[in-house]
Design an enzyme around this catalytic site. Structure first.
Site: not given
Ligand code: 26Q
Length: 810
Positions: A355, A544-545, A550, A652, A656
């Protein structure tokens, strides 16, 4: 489908109220009514779920196991009633009980076991898996606290705990009979007993994993899957252990570990944190899941030889990577399989979705953490790494640079993505552009070794929730125009709306629906934040976050530019504008939190300046979450998708907004590229550098200061950030990041390089907004072409190209 009358429902829900709360409808509060409805629905779903599971075994169907540390489910009551075709009757029943349906639905807290895109994607896919009648189980952790609640105090983000379970437990079905034991730490020794290798664990800490199942019913089908949320428990109550002193400290350790594992979701998004607790969380839910799946398979089929024919594990980013060594452990250590047989099965049963391409977001774990937390797993990883390295070295004739790039263990670190590539049968990105970047850049050497392994599945959204449910006006119009509700299960039917692009009556109706939605949002913002919005202004939304890539800060630069223009000429704005932001920042991400503060300073300054009255307004919406998105998106007219090209894997939110008729201002990044493919230049506002130009500019040497010096409007904006606004807070740090940075990393995400193109795109937006018909036509075109972004399509592609499972709606 179960047929029930409102009379019957009223009777049964009243009974639930009495059984669970000892109250009559007259005595109950809105929360209790909500829970009684949930209990009632859950019972119906539970019966369907038993049948679904039975059918799966009877017909010998392959099962999908979707592993994710995050599921951002949001609310369930309305969703479940909708999917089961009971929404209308439930609303009638609630009224009969003396309550307002909307108030009852709003009493439900969001199940917010996720951060952002990755977690919400998992939730959308659970809906489609059930709707497509694919036997599937989701697995995660039953966190006590979901993503923090965000409050804004003096313009700054404050994090508050989110104890979601207090009012949401009615959805969970405890299955303590399926409890698993998980071992952490200790030392591992190998013994040969009767010619068989036996693994001994000394001094390990044992934690129990207890399942809590959340049932998931598909739309217009009885097919019911579940999301299994593992809860951690100590093995025995503390006082039992009091009998012997040695036992006591161990029991304390077990209790503390059990309590900490499920305590809280890590609030990082796109930025991993290499903490022991996070490693424990990952192993805890992976081990519980693998043990339970293997046991069930053996019960059903009596052999593991056909395991991969009946099971496939989809892992949501690398967070559940340990499924690979854990399955190896179970097959070898518990079931006596040899390495090669076990490896053949594992590499046939696991698939990995990536991702992100940002190097800092790729998980790399210190060897010491893995070694200490899961010593047996560490041994297995070392062996996988050794064999993989030999294979890579052979393929690349010992080229050490490449071997190092592909290594699983290197520099005392474990690289999870490489482990997934080695141990998985498929690796996929989440948009065409993203998957191509994986193939040609991030994973290029692995891809050359096995090109067929690398696939694309462009993300999708649950369009029933994200359009039909949250935008009933638009849903009604679509059904009226298409003469049926078929689009709910065949999203591509939306294309038939193309027949109405030049129909004045339809365009006017569409505009009226958008206006109604804007009024509703105005009321919401007034009620929750006390801010008055002008419903006749253009609603421009970035939700978004908060992350630098971003580029919320670039949005800010545009708003300041408009403000400066207003100062110079009070008549400069042809179109009044409202800018809405929603964003949580990771608590430890200092720059992101400063950007939130900056948006609030700017909002405060602009909203009190009489020159902006009725023309320009900025609002930072507190606590962005699924439920807020549901209120916000139907009212949006402009969707901000402005990441630096090559950085947003898919996005995503973009989908929406599109399906709700908002127009996109965006870069050619992630799934925006595919939106552009179906819309063309003329139906969205594209701007900025392309992904390959970004790479080239960085390689050639990027100099943001020269852009600053040569663009007066931009210079004025940045200087304003440096000085700050009327609250006296300076943002010289953000100014410095853009112009100076550390070690040549000034303006990493190229805001200055794209500034001019962005402003021009925004000016085109204002121009277009003045031509109502043109705007509405573009809006309808966006809705008509959004069907391709349905999660049903995406899940169908996973089923066909990765899982090899059958499904309906094919
Ligand atoms: C990993 C290890 C330790 C702590 C946290 C994490 C961690 C947690 C969440 C690393 C990454 C995330 C989230 C990533 C994320 O949300 N990516 C998004 O995924 C979406 C679905 O595919 C995409 O549409 C977005 O582009 C992408 O940023």
């Amino acid at each position: 489908m179960i047929q029930t009358t409102p009379e019957c429902m009223t009777k049964e829900i009243t009974a639930k109220l009495m059984i669970h709360f000892g109250k009559t409808p007259e005595e109950a509060n809105v929360s209790e009514i909500m829970e009684a409805c949930a209990f009632w629905l859950r019972d119906k779903m539970a019966i369907h779920e038993v049948h679904t599971r039975k059918d799966t075994t009877i017909h010998g169907l392959k099962q999908v196991h979707y592993l994710s540390l995050e599921f951002l489910m949001g609310r369930s009551l309305m969703k479940n009633a909708y999917n089961m075709g009971m929404l209308k009757n439930l609303e009638k029943t609630i009224k009969t009980l003396g309550f307002e349906p909307a108030e009852v639905f709003e009493a439900e807290p969001d199940a917010a076991l996720g951060n952002g895109g990755l977690g919400r994607l998992a939730a959308c896919y659970m809906d489609s898996l059930a709707t497509l009648e694919i036997p599937a189980v989701g697995y995660s952790i039953c966190y006590e606290l979901g993503i923090f609640k965000q409050a804004i105090k003096n313009g700054e983000q404050i994090e508050l705990p989110d104890p979601w379970r207090t009012a949401s437990d009615s959805w969970l079905l405890p299955k303590s009979g399926e409890t698993q034991e998980i071992l952490f730490g200790g030392t591992v020794t190998h013994e040969i007993v009767d010619g068989r290798r036996k693994i001994k664990y000394d001094g390990a800490t044992k934690v129990l994993a207890v399942p809590n199942d959340m049932l998931i019913t598909g739309y217009n089908t009885n097919h019911t899957n579940h999301l299994r949320l593992w809860n951690a428990r100590a093995t025995k109550p503390l006082d039992m252990a009091l009998f012997s002193k040695g036992e006591y400290t161990k029991a304390l350790e077990e209790r503390d570990m059990a309590e900490s594992i499920c305590k809280v979701l890590y609030p990082n998004d796109n930025h991993p944190e290499g903490k022991t607790l996070r490693m424990r969380q990952q192993y805890f839910f992976v081990s519980a899941t693998c043990q339970s799946v293997v046991q069930k398979h053996l019960n059903a089929y009596g052999t593991l030889a056909n395991f991969a024919e009946y099971n496939v594990f989809q892992i949501n980013d690398t967070h559940p990577t340990l499924v690979i060594p854990e399955l190896m452990r179970i097959f070898m250590d518990i079931h006596g399989m040899d390495w090669d047989s076990a490896w053949r099965i594992v590499t046939d049963a696991v698939a990995y979705t990536n991702h992100t391409v940002m190097w800092e977001a790729l998980e790399r774990w210190p060897q010491s953490i893995i070694q200490n937390t899961v010593p047996r797993i560490w041994e297995i990883i070392v062996e996988i790494a050794r064999r993989w390295q030999a294979k890579c070295s052979e393929f690349y004739h010992g080229d050490m640079e490449i071997v190092k790039n592909l290594a699983i263990c290197w520099d005392n670190e474990v690289r999870m993505a490489n482990l997934c590539i080695a141990g998985g049968k498929a690796v996929n990105g989440v948009s065409t552009l993203h998957s191509n970047i994986l193939r040609t850049d991030v994973f290029k050497y692995a891809c050359q070794m096995n090109p067929d392994k690398f696939k694309n599945v462009t993300n999708g959204i649950d369009h029933r929730r994200w359009m039909s449910q949250i935008n009933p006006g638009l849903d009604a119009l679509v059904k009226e125009l298409l003469g049926s509700d078929k689009y709910l299960t065949h999203a591509m039917d939306l294309q038939k709306l193309n027949a109405f692009l030049d129909n004045q009556e339809v365009l006017d109706k569409l505009a009226a629906i958008k206006y109604e939605n804007k009024l509703k949002l105005c009321k919401f913002v007034k009620d929750t934040q006390g801010i008055e919005l002008n419903p006749n202004s253009l609603f421009d939304v970035q939700a978004k976050r908060l992350h630098e890539y971003k580029r919320q800060l670039m949005n800010v630069l545009h708003i300041i530019t408009l403000y400066h223009r207003l100062k110079d000429d009070p008549n400069s704005m042809k179109v009044p504008r409202t800018f809405l932001f929603g964003a949580k920042a990771a608590p430890g991400y200092v720059t992101a939190k400063r950007i939130i503060q900056l948006i609030n300073s700017l909002a405060h300054h602009i909203n009190q300046d009489p020159i902006c009255q009725g023309k320009l307004k900025v609002v930072f919406l507190e606590n962005y979450r699924v439920t807020l998105a549901e209120a916000l998106i139907p009212a949006a007219e402009i969707s901000e998708q402005i990441s630096t090209a090559g950085k947003e894997a898919s996005g995503t939110g973009n989908m929406k907004f599109m399906i709700n008729g908002a127009l996109t201002v965006g870069t050619l990044d992630g799934a925006n590229v595919e939106m552009h493919d179906v819309l063309g230049d003329e139906n969205m506002f594209l701007f900025g550098l392309h992904a390959d130009e970004v790479v080239k500019l960085k390689k050639d040497g990027y100099n943001p200061r020269s852009i600053y010096e040569s663009n007066a409007a931009l210079k004025r904006c940045l200087d304003q950030i440096n000085t700050g606004f009327n609250d006296g807070i300076s943002y010289s740090d953000l100014y410095g990041d853009l112009l100076n940075g550390f070690g040549g990393r000034a303006d990493q995400y190229l805001l200055l390089a794209d500034y001019d193109a962005y402003i021009k795109a925004q000016d085109r937006i204002a121009e277009t907004y003045l031509d109502k018909n043109k705007w509405n036509r573009m809006s309808l075109k966006n809705i008509a072409e959004a069907g391709i972004f349905a999660a049903d399509r995406a899940v169908g592609e996973y089923a066909d190209n990765i899982w090899n499972v059958g499904h309906r709606l094919g």
